[in-house]
Motif scaffolding. Structure first.
Motif, mmCIF file in Angstrom:
data_model
loop_
_atom_site.group_PDB
_atom_site.id
_atom_site.type_symbol
_atom_site.label_atom_id
_atom_site.label_comp_id
_atom_site.label_asym_id
_atom_site.label_seq_id
_atom_site.Cartn_x
_atom_site.Cartn_y
_atom_site.Cartn_z
ATOM 1 N N ALA A 158 0.671 -1.084 -0.005
ATOM 2 C CA ALA A 158 0.056 -0.052 -0.043
ATOM 3 C C ALA A 158 0.853 1.135 0.182
ATOM 4 O O ALA A 158 0.474 2.214 -0.431
ATOM 5 C CB ALA A 158 -0.790 0.028 1.267
ATOM 6 N N SER A 159 2.135 1.093 0.559
ATOM 7 C CA SER A 159 2.918 2.452 0.683
ATOM 8 C C SER A 159 3.529 2.880 -0.648
ATOM 9 O O SER A 159 3.938 3.917 -0.835
ATOM 10 C CB SER A 159 3.972 2.033 1.681
ATOM 11 N N ALA A 160 3.456 1.878 -1.819
ATOM 12 C CA ALA A 160 3.982 2.246 -2.866
ATOM 13 C C ALA A 160 3.382 3.270 -3.612
ATOM 14 O O ALA A 160 3.972 4.176 -4.362
ATOM 15 C CB ALA A 160 3.732 0.958 -3.908
ATOM 16 N N LEU A 161 2.089 3.587 -3.672
ATOM 17 C CA LEU A 161 1.355 4.538 -4.058
ATOM 18 C C LEU A 161 1.737 6.027 -3.655
ATOM 19 O O LEU A 161 1.889 6.927 -4.537
ATOM 20 C CB LEU A 161 -0.400 4.392 -3.980
ATOM 21 N N PRO A 162 1.679 6.431 -2.152
ATOM 22 C CA PRO A 162 2.326 7.619 -1.989
ATOM 23 C C PRO A 162 3.889 7.808 -2.068
ATOM 24 O O PRO A 162 4.152 8.832 -2.449
ATOM 25 C CB PRO A 162 1.890 7.534 -0.124
ATOM 26 N N TRP A 163 4.565 6.584 -2.146
ATOM 27 C CA TRP A 163 5.723 6.739 -2.404
ATOM 28 C C TRP A 163 6.088 7.306 -3.865
ATOM 29 O O TRP A 163 6.924 8.107 -4.258
ATOM 30 C CB TRP A 163 6.785 5.487 -2.319
ATOM 31 N N ALA A 164 5.144 6.750 -4.961
ATOM 32 C CA ALA A 164 5.264 7.096 -6.449
ATOM 33 C C ALA A 164 4.781 8.387 -6.474
ATOM 34 O O ALA A 164 5.329 8.990 -7.223
ATOM 35 C CB ALA A 164 4.237 6.105 -7.125
ATOM 36 N N LEU A 165 3.640 8.788 -5.932
ATOM 37 C CA LEU A 165 3.337 10.420 -6.126
ATOM 38 C C LEU A 165 4.195 11.267 -5.387
ATOM 39 O O LEU A 165 4.576 12.298 -6.105
ATOM 40 C CB LEU A 165 1.883 10.524 -5.141
ATOM 41 N N HIS A 166 5.005 10.916 -4.461
ATOM 42 C CA HIS A 166 6.004 11.723 -3.524
ATOM 43 C C HIS A 166 7.103 12.073 -4.679
ATOM 44 O O HIS A 166 7.501 13.100 -4.940
ATOM 45 C CB HIS A 166 6.426 11.337 -2.407
ATOM 46 N N VAL A 167 7.728 10.752 -5.250
ATOM 47 C CA VAL A 167 8.778 11.035 -6.039
ATOM 48 C C VAL A 167 8.263 11.631 -7.328
ATOM 49 O O VAL A 167 9.244 12.494 -7.950
ATOM 50 C CB VAL A 167 9.219 9.391 -6.736
ATOM 51 N N LEU A 168 7.180 11.627 -7.893
ATOM 52 C CA LEU A 168 6.669 12.339 -9.006
ATOM 53 C C LEU A 168 6.653 13.780 -8.696
ATOM 54 O O LEU A 168 6.812 14.691 -9.886
ATOM 55 C CB LEU A 168 5.296 11.848 -9.575
ATOM 56 N N LEU A 169 6.227 14.306 -7.593
ATOM 57 C CA LEU A 169 5.783 15.439 -7.468
ATOM 58 C C LEU A 169 6.936 16.457 -6.752
ATOM 59 O O LEU A 169 6.745 17.790 -6.874
ATOM 60 C CB LEU A 169 4.526 15.713 -6.629
ATOM 61 N N VAL A 170 7.798 15.770 -6.012
ATOM 62 C CA VAL A 170 8.621 16.403 -5.109
ATOM 63 C C VAL A 170 9.789 17.476 -5.862
ATOM 64 O O VAL A 170 10.084 18.876 -5.626
ATOM 65 C CB VAL A 170 9.461 15.749 -4.144
#
Length: 302
Positions: A158-170
């Protein structure tokens, strides 16, 4: 900073994160996952605080101020960081470091997909086979042919989705604001305060437990958060998000290396094949985009 320099910095970040899996696992012997997450991110905030202050003074000299919208963006990044770190940490309580390392790598193929769906950013074609090779490599490296999905594994997935969004946006947020250290420290502060507030209500915390877990917390707070997450914000201003995801996924490889050095883990032929695939995927996304301009230049000369 050039693209090559940014990607090399991302490799160093992955090395630090890979080693931190060991500290995260050991820290769970004494305190709860949210307390560990909260304290380590607040330590990370203190590490980057001098750079934040210097950057803030520079903005004032330039007569630039951060808007309310900028604050909301930083809070959003901190919330994504909290969700990713907390779910991963909760999962590590009841799964192995090896499984956690592999399952965290599931964010790698999500980054180019989300970049295309949300930002209409189509990455270089090499990212797609590179992401797949990276994921298969992490699968082989973890010995995941024996993997049984349990509750801890589900949390890490489940943590993969927020990690992916964070890498995409930061990187986008830091670049548009022109204040990478304020972005880094601000997101750490949001993550740390929210995680610790929850821990004070839902988890048993004592000074003795914090002392017992002091070394893992300090390592994860100073290096994994204060140094590596801050460097990620800086590097991703100059690196493509999809490339960054693939390079950062080499933390799985480094986790195996530190497991070998510190915990006596050993890799068989399957694990070595996984290492080779991860390294190959990193080289693919590095080198293939560089060949296209050269080829175009050669055709122009002919």
């Amino acid at each position: 900073m050039s693209r090559i320099q940014a990607n090399l910095l991302l490799v160093v970040i992955a090395l630090i994160w890979g080693s931190a899996f060991v500290a995260q696992s050991h820290g769970m012997a004494d305190i709860g996952p949210m307390a560990f997450t909260g304290v380590r991110f607040l330590i990370g905030t203190l590490v980057v605080a001098p750079l934040m202050w210097r950057e803030w003074q520079g903005l004032q000299r330039q007569q630039r101020t951060l808007s309310r919208g900028d604050g909301l963006k930083i809070a959003g990044l901190g919330s994504l960081l909290l969700m990713g770190a907390a779910m991963q940490q909760i999962g590590i309580v009841s799964t192995t470091v090896t499984n956690a390392g592999f399952l965290t790598a599931l964010y790698v193929p999500l980054v180019p997909v989300l970049g295309w769906l949300l930002l209409r950013h189509l990455p270089h074609w090499s990212v797609w086979p590179g992401a797949l090779a990276c994921l298969v490599g992490a699968f082989l490296l973890s010995g995941a042919h024996e993997l049984k999905i349990g509750l801890g594994d589900a949390w890490v997935i489940a943590s993969a989705l927020p990690w992916a969004l964070h890498v995409l946006l930061v990187g986008r947020v830091a670049d548009r604001m022109g204040a990478p250290f304020l972005v880094a420290g601000g997101q750490f502060l949001v993550c740390g305060v929210l995680a610790l507030a929850y821990a004070l209500v839902a988890e048993p915390i004592s000074w003795q437990a914090l002392e017992a877990a002091a070394l893992p917390i300090a390592y994860a707070g100073v290096l994994s958060v204060g140094v590596a997450f801050t460097a990620q914000v800086v590097a991703q201003r100059y690196a493509h998000a999809a490339d960054a995801a693939i390079i950062l996924s080499s933390e799985t490889l480094f986790a195996a290396l530190f497991g070998y050095l510190l915990m006596g883990d050993r890799l068989g032929p399957t694990g070595l094949a996984g290492c080779a695939l991860i390294l190959s995927s990193m080289l693919v996304v590095q080198l293939l985009p560089m060949l296209r301009p050269s080829a175009a230049s050669a055709r122009a000369q002919n």
